[in-house]
Every structure is written in C-alpha cells, then in structure tokens.
Design a protein around this motif. Structure first.
Motif, PDB file in Angstrom:
ATOM      1  N   TYR A 249       0.997  -1.126   0.146  1.00  0.00           N
ATOM      2  CA  TYR A 249       0.030   0.198  -0.025  1.00  0.00           C
ATOM      3  C   TYR A 249       0.771   1.216   0.094  1.00  0.00           C
ATOM      4  O   TYR A 249       0.246   2.249  -0.370  1.00  0.00           O
ATOM      5  CB  TYR A 249      -1.129   0.057   1.074  1.00  0.00           C
ATOM      6  CG  TYR A 249      -2.003  -1.324   0.950  1.00  0.00           C
ATOM      7  CD1 TYR A 249      -3.047  -0.814  -0.037  1.00  0.00           C
ATOM      8  CD2 TYR A 249      -2.042  -2.489   1.571  1.00  0.00           C
ATOM      9  CE1 TYR A 249      -4.047  -1.881  -0.190  1.00  0.00           C
ATOM     10  CE2 TYR A 249      -2.724  -3.523   1.031  1.00  0.00           C
ATOM     11  CZ  TYR A 249      -3.741  -3.223   0.084  1.00  0.00           C
ATOM     12  OH  TYR A 249      -4.559  -4.117  -0.209  1.00  0.00           O
TER      13      TYR A 249
ATOM     14  N   ASP B 158      -5.813   0.088   4.842  1.00  0.00           N
ATOM     15  CA  ASP B 158      -6.254   1.491   4.493  1.00  0.00           C
ATOM     16  C   ASP B 158      -7.409   0.907   3.314  1.00  0.00           C
ATOM     17  O   ASP B 158      -8.495   1.448   3.310  1.00  0.00           O
ATOM     18  CB  ASP B 158      -5.183   2.101   3.437  1.00  0.00           C
ATOM     19  CG  ASP B 158      -4.262   2.884   4.410  1.00  0.00           C
ATOM     20  OD1 ASP B 158      -4.503   3.241   5.328  1.00  0.00           O
ATOM     21  OD2 ASP B 158      -3.381   3.456   3.778  1.00  0.00           O
ATOM     22  N   ILE B 159      -7.270  -0.200   2.694  1.00  0.00           N
ATOM     23  CA  ILE B 159      -8.229  -0.725   1.770  1.00  0.00           C
ATOM     24  C   ILE B 159      -9.473  -1.242   2.476  1.00  0.00           C
ATOM     25  O   ILE B 159     -10.494  -1.091   1.764  1.00  0.00           O
ATOM     26  CB  ILE B 159      -7.648  -1.939   1.133  1.00  0.00           C
ATOM     27  CG1 ILE B 159      -8.594  -2.269  -0.113  1.00  0.00           C
ATOM     28  CG2 ILE B 159      -7.266  -3.027   1.941  1.00  0.00           C
ATOM     29  CD1 ILE B 159      -7.903  -3.651  -1.063  1.00  0.00           C
TER      30      ILE B 159
ATOM     31  N   LYS C 238     -11.240   1.976   2.520  1.00  0.00           N
ATOM     32  CA  LYS C 238     -11.561   2.545   0.910  1.00  0.00           C
ATOM     33  C   LYS C 238     -12.264   1.597   0.151  1.00  0.00           C
ATOM     34  O   LYS C 238     -12.830   1.864  -0.914  1.00  0.00           O
ATOM     35  CB  LYS C 238     -10.224   2.975   0.472  1.00  0.00           C
ATOM     36  CG  LYS C 238      -9.521   4.154   1.157  1.00  0.00           C
ATOM     37  CD  LYS C 238      -8.280   4.670   0.305  1.00  0.00           C
ATOM     38  CE  LYS C 238      -7.898   6.072   0.651  1.00  0.00           C
ATOM     39  NZ  LYS C 238      -6.294   6.109   0.456  1.00  0.00           N
ATOM     40  N   GLY C 239     -12.113   0.444   0.389  1.00  0.00           N
ATOM     41  CA  GLY C 239     -12.498  -0.608  -0.591  1.00  0.00           C
ATOM     42  C   GLY C 239     -13.844  -1.543  -0.011  1.00  0.00           C
ATOM     43  O   GLY C 239     -14.431  -2.523  -0.674  1.00  0.00           O
TER      44      GLY C 239
ATOM     45  N   GLU D 272      -7.645  -8.272   0.892  1.00  0.00           N
ATOM     46  CA  GLU D 272      -8.575  -8.687  -0.040  1.00  0.00           C
ATOM     47  C   GLU D 272      -9.686  -9.626   0.380  1.00  0.00           C
ATOM     48  O   GLU D 272     -10.745  -9.677   0.275  1.00  0.00           O
ATOM     49  CB  GLU D 272      -8.059  -8.613  -1.413  1.00  0.00           C
ATOM     50  CG  GLU D 272      -7.398  -7.586  -1.894  1.00  0.00           C
ATOM     51  CD  GLU D 272      -6.717  -7.873  -3.350  1.00  0.00           C
ATOM     52  OE1 GLU D 272      -6.889  -8.680  -3.961  1.00  0.00           O
ATOM     53  OE2 GLU D 272      -5.929  -6.957  -3.788  1.00  0.00           O
TER      54      GLU D 272
ATOM     55  N   GLU E 165     -16.264  -3.285  -5.014  1.00  0.00           N
ATOM     56  CA  GLU E 165     -14.604  -3.534  -4.769  1.00  0.00           C
ATOM     57  C   GLU E 165     -14.831  -5.055  -4.315  1.00  0.00           C
ATOM     58  O   GLU E 165     -14.009  -6.068  -4.716  1.00  0.00           O
ATOM     59  CB  GLU E 165     -14.132  -2.832  -3.756  1.00  0.00           C
ATOM     60  CG  GLU E 165     -12.592  -3.331  -3.493  1.00  0.00           C
ATOM     61  CD  GLU E 165     -11.533  -2.899  -4.480  1.00  0.00           C
ATOM     62  OE1 GLU E 165     -10.619  -3.536  -4.542  1.00  0.00           O
ATOM     63  OE2 GLU E 165     -11.829  -1.813  -5.313  1.00  0.00           O
TER      64      GLU E 165
END
Ligand code: C2G
Length: 706
Positions: free
Chosen positions: A368, A504-505, A508-509, A601, A514
């Motif tokens: 990241y 962070d993801i 944000k995701g 993810e 996503e």
C-alpha cells in the motif's frame, strides 16, 4: 556406594535451573549431595532452588552475599563437599538419567573419568540411547587433548585427588576459570578414560542480548579475558614444557578462531593490541615457527609493537579471508559483493526497495505504501523482491530474492521498506533509511518477551536484535502495540503511529463494487456467503527453518453438509506453512487461498472470519464483521509455546471454540453470536482499530519520504 557431590554454581538462570535440578532428582545413581551455590542472582533462581531443596534433602543451597563469579562459587562448593567424588554441573544445563551411574560404574580405581558434552536448545532432549556397551576413548600420552573445550563439565573426579593437589578454579578471572583447575589436574594424572555414552547436555541459550550466558558475553571482552588467562598461566607454568606447548597451541588457535573474528573495527584493534603484545611476547619460538605463514605475518608487527602495520596487514588479511570464505557458496559470494563492492557504489537517493513476507507475496503495508507512492511520489523508483515473478501495478522493477540483482539493489537503494526481517549478514549503509512496517498487532508474545524459543532457530533472538538495530521507523497500528514493540523489540527509534497502511483498503474498498471484483478474481460464487479460515503457525511443528507444518482440524465434510447451501470456505494458511492441503473432494465448497497475495482482499470478500491466535483478527475487526476463534490447542499454545499479551478468554471479540461442531453451530447462529459479543467487540474496536482510518499510507509516506 560412594557419594557424589554435584556442585552447581548459579547466577540468574530462573528459566533453566528447574530442568537442571529435575534431571538430578531423576538420576538412576542416587547417592548424591547436590550443592547449589547462588552467586547473587537477581531474578527468581534462588526461590526456585529453595523450593526444590525443601522437597529433596540431598540438595543444599548456599547463597553468596555478593556476586563473586563462577570460579569462586565452584571453589566454595568444593570446600563444602563431603562426597567421595565431585562433579560440576552448570545451572542451565542438564543430564540424562543414566549419566552419573555410567560414570560411577566405570571410574574403577582411577582418579577420574569423563563423559561427553552435547549442545541442545531444547530441555526435552533427555533420552540418550545406551545399550550397555561402552565405547571408551583412552588418553594416556596426549591427555591435554581432552581440554579441547576448556571446561570442567562432565568430569567425575575423586575428591581426595582434588584436595591433595589443591585444585581450584581461578577467582580473579570472570571467564575461562576452568583452566586453572584443569591444568594441574591433567599434569598430575597419567591416564583418563572418556565414555561417550555418559552425556551432558549443555544448553544453547537463546537470548545473548538481555540474558547472555557467560560464553555469550561480548566477544572483545571474552578475548581480553582469554589473553589474561593465557598470560597468567604462562607465567605460572613457565618451567613446564608440556603445558607451555599446549598453552601456545591453544592461544594461536583462539587467536585464529575467536580473536580475528571479534576484531571488526580499528577501535577493536586498539583495545586489544596491548594485550596481544603481552601474550605474543610469551609465545615459545618453536610455536611461532610452526604457525602458518599468514599467521606469522600478523604476529610479527605485534611482536614489534607496530600497531599501524598490524592494522594494515589485518585489513588485507581479513578481506582475503572473507573472500576465501565467500567462494564456498553462491549466496556467500553475493554477501561478499554486497558488503565489499555494491555498497561502495554511490547510493541512489530516490530508489526504494520493497519486500513483503520474505518475498512470498505482493501484499501487506509495503504494497500500500508502494501504490500510494506510485500515485503521489512519482520521483521515486521502486524495486520489489519476490520469490517468483508477479503481476504488479506501476513501474516497479522486480528482482528475485537472493539473486545477484537483489543484493545489488539492496545496496544501492537509499530506502528499504519491509514488513519482516532482512538478512542478518547485510551491513546497513550510513545513508540508508529503513522503514519497518511489521505485520500485526501482537497477541502472542514477541521476541524478547518470549521466555524460550521452541522453534527451529536457536539464534532467533540474537539475529532479531542485530536485524532490528537497522530500523529507522516502525509502523504501529495502535497504542497497545507501540508499548509492546518498544519492549519486545528493544526499539527506541521513531514509531509511526498512523495505523497500518495495509488496512487502508478496509476503509477505502469496503463496498460492493470492490468486493465483487475480488470475488471474481478469486473465482468464487457471487451468491454465497464466505467464511475465511486463517489460522497461525505452531512454533514446535516444523520441518526445517522457516518451514512449518499445519494439520487441518476443521471437519470440512461436516461443514459442507451443514453449511454448503449458503456458504463457501476460504482456507488461508500462514506464510510459514509448507505442507499443502488436499481439499480436492470439496470442490465448489472449500478453496485453498494460501498463495493468494493479499489477505486484506480476502477479509473484504468474506462475511465472517475463523482464526486462532493469528493477529489477523485485529485487522479484521476494522470491518466490524463477526469473528470466531477455533482454539482447539489453546492451553498448549498459550501456556507452553508462547504466552499471550491479552486475556484471550475475556478480551477477544468472539467465542473460543474447541471443536469443529461448535464452530459450525456458531456459524449457523451467527446473528446470536454477534449480539452476544456486541459490547466486547465495541470495546475491542476502540482499543485496537481507532488509528486506522484509510490514510495510514499517506501519513507514512509523507513522514518517511519528506
Ligand atoms: N497472515 C496470513 N494468513 C494467515 C495468517 C497470517 O496472510 N493464515 C498474515 C496476516 O497479515 C497476519 C500476518 O500474516 O497479520 C502475521 O501472522 P500471525 O499469524 O499473526 O503470525 P506471525 O507471522 O507470527 O506474526 O506482531 C504480530 C506477530 O508477530 C505475529
């Protein structure tokens, strides 16, 4: 049956002395007097031995008023001994059950007998195979050979003989005090037998930094001490040719094997030179003449008291020695090139070297940080280290981990960004800036907070210490971690308290678009709920260094029967796990995602998490989705292997379950579980997740790459 006085000097060995005393208690030869001399321990050692002594009247504990050193403590023990034989054991070592009886049965009419010494970093390596047939080695002429490790361990000696020759350890030296006892001992005997089967386990201690054993003291101090011992003994035995020749040989050997390696800087030479000069002036002519030509070249300037010339010769010789050694393997040669060639080239001030999980994947905080820099710090160039080629976004170059290019770019990059450790052999350049992002909020005790390391690498703590000295910045996900990191890593440089870039993801995701994209990439059904199972590794279940086993305890068959209509399961093994899962019969239900790059993810793609003691739940909690703990080996893991920082039973945000059935039940009633844990989950979130806000990469990059 004659009595043996076992003499144990002790100083701060609380972690080990219990094993030592238990091993004595269990000896098959039981006519023992166990004398423990506490050399002013400052930890709980004394309390521990006192407890043992209360239960066993063969044990007597003496405690010294001030620390006097191991030589004094042993002499004190000799004075108190009333047995017909003496035997020296160190308080961090231990014996198999038969050792003393084998020695005793075989001393016969002799003055002494000796067993063998083996090293071990486990306290459970107790069994030795012994079939009753001995394999003795007899020393008559060259008996000083037995002195090869300079230690009085595992000798059984008649007490009368000790008294008659007034054998004593040195009290004025801290190290190598055994020689003062052993030299006159060997001088006065004509015959000694060694019995291999009488084993003594010498413990390899794993914390040379905060709790070093005597032999783990700073190598320059040890060298100084050895030289002093040599000088004293040479003077005492100046008339004895045999001892003189032996001492010269030992000195030159020690010089080659220890002192040369200890001297790594000019300052070291300055500290040692005068000592060396004194020692070398006492070497016999013949001993010098017999030394190798290289060695003689080094001895000459010492003899002539020419430190400048000595430094010059040493520099040349050391480079030559290192080069010679480096030719032994490709990896070693690359280290040589790194240290002597590549790091001499100018540093590239805009080059960043990235590695995540030892090159295994493109993931975690380095990923990241890289992606943020790709967008916002275009002046910088990047090199990634991977085991295998990867598809990554941006302009980052890739090098194979441990290839020539890997070493070349490591040497030239001003910045290193890594979430674990980089090889211990690398010297860090003065201008280099190293951002250590680490890889998780700790539940299990870390490095210097761990008592002992029951894993494949006994040098773990020592190497960790060396490696972490190079860190300039350390990412921290929460205040709790900051406190632990400082202590457990002995880290006192800058802490980046911005949360984890890798999370962070999760801010944000966390949206359908996503999530759908990730599910498609994973090739899993879009219409089913997803369970992610991400357990950690077990320190004691290893195949080799860095390679661990994992046996799946989840009953996939039952899971599929009961949950298969609504759910699929993603199985995610820890990156240390080397064995592969055979799940072919659960196709369409269970998916092995162990090699999938980025676990973040997988968090996004899942509806609930099952884990055990892995730090994954701290990150997952950012999503506020349900977590179940499948802790079938909780007691063993917590109490024997690691120890935890949290009270896992009351502080984690989900139920601790022991069986597969309970796990399935919990998934079936997940809404109830959520309600039950709501309050604990909230408190947990506030304690561990508040710093994560989706901006950690940005804040980190702006701080480090000003
Ligand atoms: N991880 C993963 N898959 C797993 C387990 C872990 O991808 N099945 C990743 C996660 O990012 C996790 C990290 O590896 O946060 C560390 O894993 P742990 O299981 O916590 O174990 P360890 O590598 O020993 O690190 O301070 C934290 C620790 O030191 C733990």
């Amino acid at each position: 049956m004659d009595k043996i006085s076992v003499i144990i000097p002790m100083h701060n060995t609380e972690e080990f002395v219990g094993d030592c005393l238990s091993s004595l208690k269990n000896q098959t030869y039981d006519n023992l007097e166990i004398i423990i001399v506490d050399d002013k321990s400052t930890d709980n050692s004394l309390e521990i031995v006192q407890e043992y002594a209360e239960a066993d009247d063969r044990m007597i504990v003496y405690s010294l008023d001030e620390q006097k050193g191991v030589g004094y403590a042993r002499n004190y023990g000799i004075e108190k001994a009333t047995g017909a034989y003496v035997y020296f054991l160190d308080s961090d070592d231990f014996l198999p059950r038969e050792t003393l009886s084998i020695l005793m049965n075989n001393i016969g009419g002799n003055v002494a007998v000796r067993g063998s010494v083996r090293s071990s970093h486990l306290s459970s390596a107790f069994t030795v195979t012994f079939d009753g047939n001995f394999n003795p080695i007899t020393y008559t002429d060259n008996r000083y050979n037995l002195l090869h490790n300079l230690k009085a361990k595992n000798f059984l000696i008649k007490k009368e003989f000790v008294d008659e020759h007034n054998l004593k350890f040195s009290e004025s030296h801290m190290f190598y005090t055994d020689l003062f006892f052993l030299l006159p001992f060997f001088k006065n005997i004509t015959y000694i037998q060694r019995i291999k089967e009488a084993v003594y386990f010498q413990r390899l201690r794993n914390d040379p930094i905060l709790n070093p054993s005597l032999s783990q003291t700073d190598s320059i101090d040890l060298s100084k001490s050895f030289i002093k011992v040599f000088v004293d003994l040479k003077q005492t035995y100046s008339k004895d040719n045999g001892i003189n020749a032996f001492l010269d040989k030992r000195f030159l050997n020690y010089y080659r094997k220890e002192i040369l390696i200890a001297i790594s800087t000019k300052e070291d030479v300055e500290v040692l030179f005068e000592h060396l000069r004194q020692a070398v002036s006492l070497l016999g002519e013949k001993s010098v003449a017999n030394a190798s030509i290289i060695l003689r070249r080094e001895l000459k300037p010492i003899q002539k008291n020419n430190i400048k010339r000595y430094k010059k010769i040493m520099k040349r010789h050391n480079a030559f020695r290192e080069l010679k050694e480096s030719l032994g393997s490709r990896r070693r040669f690359y280290y040589f090139l790194y240290n002597h060639v590549f790091t001499k080239l100018p540093i590239k001030s805009k080059l960043v070297f990235f590695e995540s999980f030892l090159g295994k994947n493109y993931s975690d905080s380095p990923k990241y940080i890289y992606e943020y820099m790709n967008k916002h710090k275009k002046k910088y160039k990047a090199v990634w280290s991977f085991n295998e080629k990867k598809k990554i976004p941006g302009r980052g170059k890739q090098v194979e981990r441990f290839s020539l290019k890997y070493f070349y770019y490591l040497a030239r990059a001003k910045y290193w960004v890594s979430n674990s450790r980089l090889p211990v052999q690398l010297t860090k350049r003065k201008e280099n800036i190293y951002l250590q992002t680490w890889h998780g909020t700790p539940l299990k005790r870390l490095v210097f907070d761990m008592d002992d390391v029951y894993s494949a690498d006994p040098n773990y703590k020592k190497n960790f210490y060396i490696q972490s000295r190079r860190w300039d910045y350390l990412s921290s996900p929460n205040e709790y971690s900051s406190n632990i990191f400082q202590r457990a890593f002995v880290y006192n440089k800058e802490m980046l308290e911005f949360g984890y870039p890798r999370n962070d993801i999760l801010y944000k995701g966390n949206n359908n678009k996503e999530i759908k994209k990730i599910k498609k990439k994973l090739n899993i059904p879009l219409n089913k709920k997803v369970v992610l199972y991400a357990p950690t590794w077990r320190d004691d279940d290893y195949i080799a260094r860095g390679k661990y086993n994992f046996s799946l305890k989840l009953n996939l068959e039952k899971m599929q029967q009961r949950l298969g209509d609504d759910y699929i399961v993603l199985l995610r093994m820890h990156y240390f796990i080397a064995n592969s899962l055979d799940i072919s019969q659960y196709e369409g239900f269970a998916y092995d995602v162990s090699t999938y790059d980025d676990i973040a993810e997988l968090y996004l793609a899942s509806d609930l998490l099952i884990t055990d003691y892995s730090s994954v739940f701290f990150d997952y909690a950012n999503l506020k989705r349900p977590i179940i703990f499948f802790t079938y080996d909780l007691e063993k893991y917590r109490d024997t292997l690691r120890g935890f920082y949290l009270d896992i039973e009351s502080e984690v945000p989900g139920p601790l379950l022991k069986t597969s059935d309970e796990v399935i039940d919990a998934i079936e009633t997940i809404e109830t579980v959520k309600e039950e844990y709501e309050e604990i989950y909230d408190a947990f979130y506030k304690r561990f997740c508040l710093w994560d806000d989706g901006k950690a990469s940005e804040k980190t990059v702006n701080k480090v790459f000003k």
